[in-house]
Every structure is written in C-alpha cells, then in structure tokens.
Enzyme design. Structure first.
Site, PDB file in Angstrom:
ATOM      1  N   ASP A 140      20.215 -12.473  23.588  1.00 37.70           N
ATOM      2  CA  ASP A 140      19.709 -11.409  22.714  1.00 37.70           C
ATOM      3  C   ASP A 140      19.514 -11.945  21.310  1.00 37.70           C
ATOM      4  O   ASP A 140      19.193 -13.129  21.131  1.00 37.70           O
ATOM      5  CB  ASP A 140      20.719 -10.242  22.718  1.00 37.70           C
ATOM      6  CG  ASP A 140      20.050  -8.907  22.443  1.00 37.70           C
ATOM      7  OD1 ASP A 140      19.995  -8.516  21.267  1.00 37.70           O
ATOM      8  OD2 ASP A 140      19.574  -8.276  23.402  1.00 37.70           O
ATOM      9  N   HIS A 177      21.409  -6.035  17.050  1.00 35.88           N
ATOM     10  CA  HIS A 177      21.214  -5.630  18.441  1.00 35.88           C
ATOM     11  C   HIS A 177      22.199  -6.352  19.362  1.00 35.88           C
ATOM     12  O   HIS A 177      22.875  -5.729  20.200  1.00 35.88           O
ATOM     13  CB  HIS A 177      19.768  -5.947  18.833  1.00 35.88           C
ATOM     14  CG  HIS A 177      19.305  -5.349  20.107  1.00 35.88           C
ATOM     15  ND1 HIS A 177      19.209  -6.089  21.270  1.00 35.88           N
ATOM     16  CD2 HIS A 177      18.879  -4.103  20.422  1.00 35.88           C
ATOM     17  CE1 HIS A 177      18.740  -5.313  22.245  1.00 35.88           C
ATOM     18  NE2 HIS A 177      18.529  -4.111  21.758  1.00 35.88           N
ATOM     19  N   SER A 387      18.394  -1.010  26.529  1.00 36.37           N
ATOM     20  CA  SER A 387      19.070  -2.187  25.979  1.00 36.37           C
ATOM     21  C   SER A 387      20.576  -2.044  26.052  1.00 36.37           C
ATOM     22  O   SER A 387      21.297  -3.037  26.173  1.00 36.37           O
ATOM     23  CB  SER A 387      18.690  -2.377  24.509  1.00 36.37           C
ATOM     24  OG  SER A 387      17.511  -3.093  24.353  1.00 36.37           O
TER      25      SER A 387
END
Length: 451
Positions: A140, A177, A387
């Site tokens: 990621d 994230h 996600s």
C-alpha cells in the site's frame, strides 16, 4: 463517480501490454500490418519501449505517437482480436493504471475522530507473541512518521510514507492509507507481524506493467508471508486477469500465501483485478476478494463492487483507526464534495452524503462562494472503502490461525468462510459476511463517534 461512470479505462495512452518473446513479435507484426492498411495511422510508431521484460515476462509496445493526440490503443486491440481467437488466449491488453481502492473512485475521504474515543473495530484481547505471530504483508502506501505513537502499531515495520504534507503543511490526499490499514489489522488480530511496503506511495497509483515487478520485489524482500493484504487494483472488462500480473499470480498459486484483496469502490459488477482472480479456476483457495458492508451492517455499502467474483463482505464503512497527528495535529483540505443524494442510488445515510463537506476539486463551489473545508487530524480517523474491508477480513483469517493453531492461511480462510452463518443480500444474491467480534454497527457507536 456513479456506477455508470466507470474508471475501467484508465490506461497508458498509445501503449499495449504483451507477453515477451514470440507473442510480442506477433503483436508487433499484426499491429504494424493493420496500421499499414488503415489511413491516417503510421506503422513506424509500432515498437517496443521501456526496459526489457524481466521476471514479469511482459513488455510495452508503442502503437502510436501520443504527441499526435489520437489514442491508437483501440485500433491496436482490434488488430489482434481475430488472431487471439485462433490461438485460444488473449495476447494483448491495455496497460491499466492500478490504484488503491479509494483512488480514482473514492469511497470517501477520512474524517477526524476523537483522539480519546474508541476505535471500531475495537482491539481484540488476544496478545502478541512473536514466536507464533502470523505474518501479514500490506502492499500500500507507507507508514506515517508517528505511527509508533499508536500502541497497536508499536511493533509494525516497513517503509515510510513519502511526502506526507505539501509545502503549506497540509496533509496530501490518500496519505495515511497504509497506516490506517495496518492499525485495523492490529486491532482485529493483535498476534500479527505486520510489514507495510510503500509500493503505492506515488499517489496510490502505478502502471500495471510495473505493478507485477513491485509485488515480486515486496515478497522477495521479506519472504512470502502468510497473508498479503492488498487494497489496490483496476477495473477491466477482461475476464481472464491482467497480463502484467500473470507471472506473479502464477507464482502465488504455487505458494501457501493467501492474497486478500479489495473488491473496489465503483458500485459495479465489472471485475476488479486482482480481487477478481478469486472467481477464476485455480485461484479459489489462494485469493479472497472482499466487498464492504455499510456502517449499520444491514447490507452492502453503496460504493462496493459486487458480483460472483466477490467471495465475502466485511465492515468497510466509517471504520475508525489510526491515521496521523499523534505528535502534532495536521490539517487536511477536502478534495471532493459530498452529494445531496447517493451517487449510487442508495437510500440510507451513506458516505456520499454524510458528513457534509465541500472539496477543492468539485465544480461550481467557487460560484457559490463556498471554500473547501479544512479539518485537523490528531490521531484517529473514520474512513470508508473496500480498502478497509479487505484488511478486516485478512485479520479475521490471521486471528483464526492463532485461535486454532492453524499453519495454513488458505485452510484458515476456507474454514472461516465455511463457519460463518452470517449472510446479507447484495444485488439479489445472498453473500457471506465476516464480522469481527469487536466491531460495532453504526447505531451502537453513534454517540461515541460523532461524524
């Protein structure tokens, strides 16, 4: 974007992707011959470009001159379709842009949550034991500089998030994230050794031709883990996967690693790869594709992709986890505005509408005098998307491995799906639901976690 505004055609203009060797030579010849017979297209532009094919076994072929303005990829694809039928396999495809599953079509943007408030899912009571911990690789964006200030991430390792803020000190879009995902994993399955690789540090996007090599780089660096948590992919109308991931997915299939992949946020049944590999023969035990439940747990989130290739749904709307700002608050300016109604047609208070904010990229806000909204992050955030459903599911597999002393992540994943009695309806189909014991649906956390 709504369900009819697909992000499926984000790809490199003027370039197709092909397997190296005899197939690449065939494609060059077929496209050049087609262009020779087509007025206005120049066959001399057809040539291989970029570095030579490496471990991924793919190469890029230039099929036009981008400076001329016309995208010749559709012409090139038509030139080889008939030959593909004769050979019985797809020879060429677009070089897709692979992106984190909130990018290009975001579930929403992060919302500050009270620093002293609870996280959701809450931390499980399971303890961390380095001798038995399940290895999880998160591919990621990287880890925020202050992630170790969050107790659950004290032993998480990996790459740093690059360029957290802009020149004005404002948090960049999508940074944090990977940290948010790692904290979700650590909450649901504390007995995990989590490694976060910043493979998608460049705004969460990478070309398909590069992505396969980067995945190999991640597993070569750390060894093949028990579980890979991947919240990235690309929509594509192709039904047999991505040429750029052929080599990696073939090697994955021969390993013991379980790939847990986000289904994407386009509100569509168009396959989102690599999650959609879960629906292909030979990959059912090695890939777990995960869609998102809405915040109250009563069905699918409005944005989640769906279809027979999505194996399970897990909480993915308004989850609360670690972001950044633990050592000093950090400002963030919203990029997208909320809508008056759900852009996917849902009839509940979804993230399309709530909480209300105005974003800098939204058309028309200047004419109304509205300024983009700014907020401050000081540790925790709420965020939505497949996600985040994917790492929740990955953590449940890891937790089962610890609880049952299971050494095989694929067996644990299959057992987890078989054991869940939970089902919900998604577009007329009854689908398995994976819920962490510590996750609370929206009504139970509404007073503790205002949004």
């Amino acid at each position: 974007m709504g369900p009819d505004d697909t992000a499926g055609l984000l790809y490199e203009k003027g370039v197709v992707l092909v397997r190296d060797g005899e197939e690449a030579r065939f494609v060059e010849d077929a496209v050049r011959a087609h262009f020779t017979a087509t007025a206005g297209l120049v066959p001399d532009h057809v040539r291989r470009v970029g570095p030579r094919a490496g471990r991924t076994g793919v190469t890029r072929i230039r099929v036009g001159d981008p400076a001329e303005g016309e995208d010749t990829v559709p012409h090139a694809l038509r030139a080889v379709r008939e030959a593909e039928g004769r050979r019985g396999r797809r020879l060429v495809g677009r070089n897709h842009v692979v992106h984190i599953a909130v990018n290009a079509c975001p579930g929403d943007e992060p919302v500050p949550a009270p620093r002293t408030g609870p996280v959701n899912p809450a931390a499980a009571e399971e303890s961390y034991d380095p001798a038995t911990a399940v290895g999880v690789l998160v591919v990621d964006t990287g880890l925020m500089h202050d992630h170790r200030s969050y107790p659950l991430l004290a032993h998480t390792r990996g790459d740093a998030q690059l360029a957290e803020t802009d020149g004005d000190g404002v948090l960049r879009q999508y940074v944090g994230h990977g940290t948010f995902i790692a904290a979700l994993l650590a909450a649901v399955a504390p007995n995990t050794d989590i490694t976060v690789r910043g493979t998608l540090n460049d705004a969460g996007a990478v070309l398909e031709s590069e992505f396969g090599a980067l995945l190999f780089e991640a597993v070569d660096r750390d060894g093949w883990p028990d579980i890979i948590s991947l919240s990235a992919g690309t929509p594509s109308a192709d039904t047999d996967g991505l040429i750029g991931l052929d080599a990696f997915m073939s090697e994955l299939r021969g390993r013991r690693t379980l790939l847990v992949a986000a289904a994407g946020n386009n509100g569509s049944d168009t396959p989102f790869w690599p999650a959609a590999y879960a629906g292909l023969p030979g990959f059912g035990d090695s890939v777990l594709s995960v869609g998102a439940l809405r915040a109250d747990g009563e069905g699918a989130a409005c944005f989640t992709n769906h279809g027979p290739w999505v194996r399970a749904h897990a909480p993915g709307e308004r989850l609360t986890s670690a972001l950044t700002g633990f050592t000093a608050p950090v400002p963030y300016v919203y990029q997208h505005s909320t809508y008056d109604t759900c852009r996917f047609g849902a009839d509940y208070a979804c993230t399309c509408q709530y909480p209300r904010h105005t974003g800098v990229l939204s058309e028309g806000h200047e004419s109304t005098g509205a300024k983009p909204d700014q907020v401050m992050f000081d540790g925790l955030a709420q965020w939505s998307g497949t996600s985040f459903a994917a790492p929740v599911a990955a953590a449940l597999v890891a937790a089962r491995m610890t609880a049952y002393r299971e050494r095989d992540p694929r067996a644990a994943g299959a057992a987890l799906l078989a054991a869940t009695p939970d089902r919900t309806e998604v577009r007329g189909a009854r689908v398995p639901v994976l819920r962490p014991p510590t996750w609370l649906p929206a009504p139970a956390v509404a007073t503790a976690l205002p949004v």
